[in-house]
Design a protein around this motif. Structure first.
Motif, PDB file in Angstrom:
ATOM      1  N   TYR A 221      51.937  54.899  24.394  1.00 26.60           N
ATOM      2  CA  TYR A 221      51.559  55.967  25.312  1.00 26.60           C
ATOM      3  C   TYR A 221      52.401  55.866  26.573  1.00 26.60           C
ATOM      4  O   TYR A 221      52.879  54.793  26.932  1.00 26.60           O
ATOM      5  CB  TYR A 221      50.075  55.860  25.689  1.00 26.60           C
ATOM      6  N   ALA A 222      52.565  56.989  27.247  1.00 25.62           N
ATOM      7  CA  ALA A 222      53.279  57.024  28.522  1.00 25.62           C
ATOM      8  C   ALA A 222      52.473  57.886  29.489  1.00 25.62           C
ATOM      9  O   ALA A 222      51.821  58.848  29.082  1.00 25.62           O
ATOM     10  CB  ALA A 222      54.676  57.599  28.343  1.00 25.62           C
ATOM     11  N   ILE A 223      52.527  57.519  30.750  1.00 22.24           N
ATOM     12  CA  ILE A 223      51.856  58.302  31.789  1.00 22.24           C
ATOM     13  C   ILE A 223      52.887  58.713  32.821  1.00 22.24           C
ATOM     14  O   ILE A 223      53.686  57.894  33.282  1.00 22.24           O
ATOM     15  CB  ILE A 223      50.734  57.498  32.481  1.00 22.24           C
ATOM     16  N   GLN A 224      52.876  59.987  33.183  1.00 19.69           N
ATOM     17  CA  GLN A 224      53.752  60.497  34.238  1.00 19.69           C
ATOM     18  C   GLN A 224      52.868  60.964  35.389  1.00 19.69           C
ATOM     19  O   GLN A 224      51.883  61.686  35.179  1.00 19.69           O
ATOM     20  CB  GLN A 224      54.595  61.664  33.724  1.00 19.69           C
TER      21      GLN A 224
ATOM     22  N   LEU B 111      53.566  47.483  28.933  1.00 16.91           N
ATOM     23  CA  LEU B 111      54.876  47.383  29.557  1.00 16.91           C
ATOM     24  C   LEU B 111      54.903  48.400  30.684  1.00 16.91           C
ATOM     25  O   LEU B 111      54.607  49.573  30.466  1.00 16.91           O
ATOM     26  CB  LEU B 111      55.985  47.691  28.549  1.00 16.91           C
ATOM     27  N   ALA B 112      55.203  47.958  31.869  1.00 15.24           N
ATOM     28  CA  ALA B 112      55.245  48.865  33.013  1.00 15.24           C
ATOM     29  C   ALA B 112      56.647  48.884  33.593  1.00 15.24           C
ATOM     30  O   ALA B 112      57.274  47.848  33.773  1.00 15.24           O
ATOM     31  CB  ALA B 112      54.244  48.419  34.079  1.00 15.24           C
ATOM     32  N   PHE B 113      57.149  50.087  33.834  1.00 16.42           N
ATOM     33  CA  PHE B 113      58.431  50.241  34.519  1.00 16.42           C
ATOM     34  C   PHE B 113      58.407  51.562  35.271  1.00 16.42           C
ATOM     35  O   PHE B 113      57.608  52.444  34.964  1.00 16.42           O
ATOM     36  CB  PHE B 113      59.614  50.179  33.536  1.00 16.42           C
ATOM     37  N   ARG B 114      59.267  51.663  36.244  1.00 20.06           N
ATOM     38  CA  ARG B 114      59.296  52.850  37.098  1.00 20.06           C
ATOM     39  C   ARG B 114      60.578  53.639  36.870  1.00 20.06           C
ATOM     40  O   ARG B 114      61.665  53.063  36.806  1.00 20.06           O
ATOM     41  CB  ARG B 114      59.226  52.455  38.568  1.00 20.06           C
ATOM     42  N   THR B 115      60.419  54.919  36.762  1.00 20.05           N
ATOM     43  CA  THR B 115      61.540  55.847  36.745  1.00 20.05           C
ATOM     44  C   THR B 115      61.166  56.986  37.674  1.00 20.05           C
ATOM     45  O   THR B 115      60.149  57.642  37.464  1.00 20.05           O
ATOM     46  CB  THR B 115      61.808  56.397  35.328  1.00 20.05           C
ATOM     47  N   GLU B 116      61.947  57.197  38.701  1.00 19.32           N
ATOM     48  CA  GLU B 116      61.668  58.286  39.633  1.00 19.32           C
ATOM     49  C   GLU B 116      62.461  59.510  39.200  1.00 19.32           C
ATOM     50  O   GLU B 116      63.654  59.429  38.932  1.00 19.32           O
ATOM     51  CB  GLU B 116      62.065  57.882  41.050  1.00 19.32           C
ATOM     52  N   LEU B 117      61.763  60.638  39.122  1.00 20.45           N
ATOM     53  CA  LEU B 117      62.371  61.899  38.736  1.00 20.45           C
ATOM     54  C   LEU B 117      62.159  62.930  39.826  1.00 20.45           C
ATOM     55  O   LEU B 117      61.123  62.933  40.489  1.00 20.45           O
ATOM     56  CB  LEU B 117      61.743  62.423  37.432  1.00 20.45           C
ATOM     57  N   LYS B 118      63.117  63.801  40.004  1.00 21.45           N
ATOM     58  CA  LYS B 118      62.993  64.903  40.956  1.00 21.45           C
ATOM     59  C   LYS B 118      63.031  66.199  40.169  1.00 21.45           C
ATOM     60  O   LYS B 118      63.962  66.434  39.389  1.00 21.45           O
ATOM     61  CB  LYS B 118      64.134  64.889  41.968  1.00 21.45           C
TER      62      LYS B 118
END
Length: 79
Positions: free
Chosen positions: A26-29, A62-69
């Motif tokens: 699963y992924a959360i945005q 697994l946690a990681f950050r991706t910043e999107l604009k």
């Protein structure tokens, strides 16, 4: 995350690509009010919430950050 008051929306998704090891992913945005809200989250909440997630889910998360604009949004009108 939403309880911090810094985010406007969370979207939970299931990853459709099959993993080599099997299982479901699963992924959360999250969306925020502003860049300032994100900076405040990093400063005030990120560490504690990451530790809480690791404590609760251990090695299944697994946690990681991706910043999107967002550049633009498009919708289809079928009328």
């Amino acid at each position: 995350m939403l309880g911090t008051g810094k985010f406007t929306k969370a979207t939970l998704t299931r990853v459709l690509v099959e993993e080599e090891k099997g299982g479901v992913t699963y992924a959360i945005q999250y969306q925020l009010y502003s860049r300032e809200a994100l900076d405040a989250y990093y400063k005030e909440n990120a560490e504690a919430l990451q530790q809480e997630g690791l404590k609760k889910f251990a090695d299944t998360m697994l946690a990681f950050r991706t910043e999107l604009k967002i550049i633009d949004e498009y919708t289809v009108n079928f009328n």
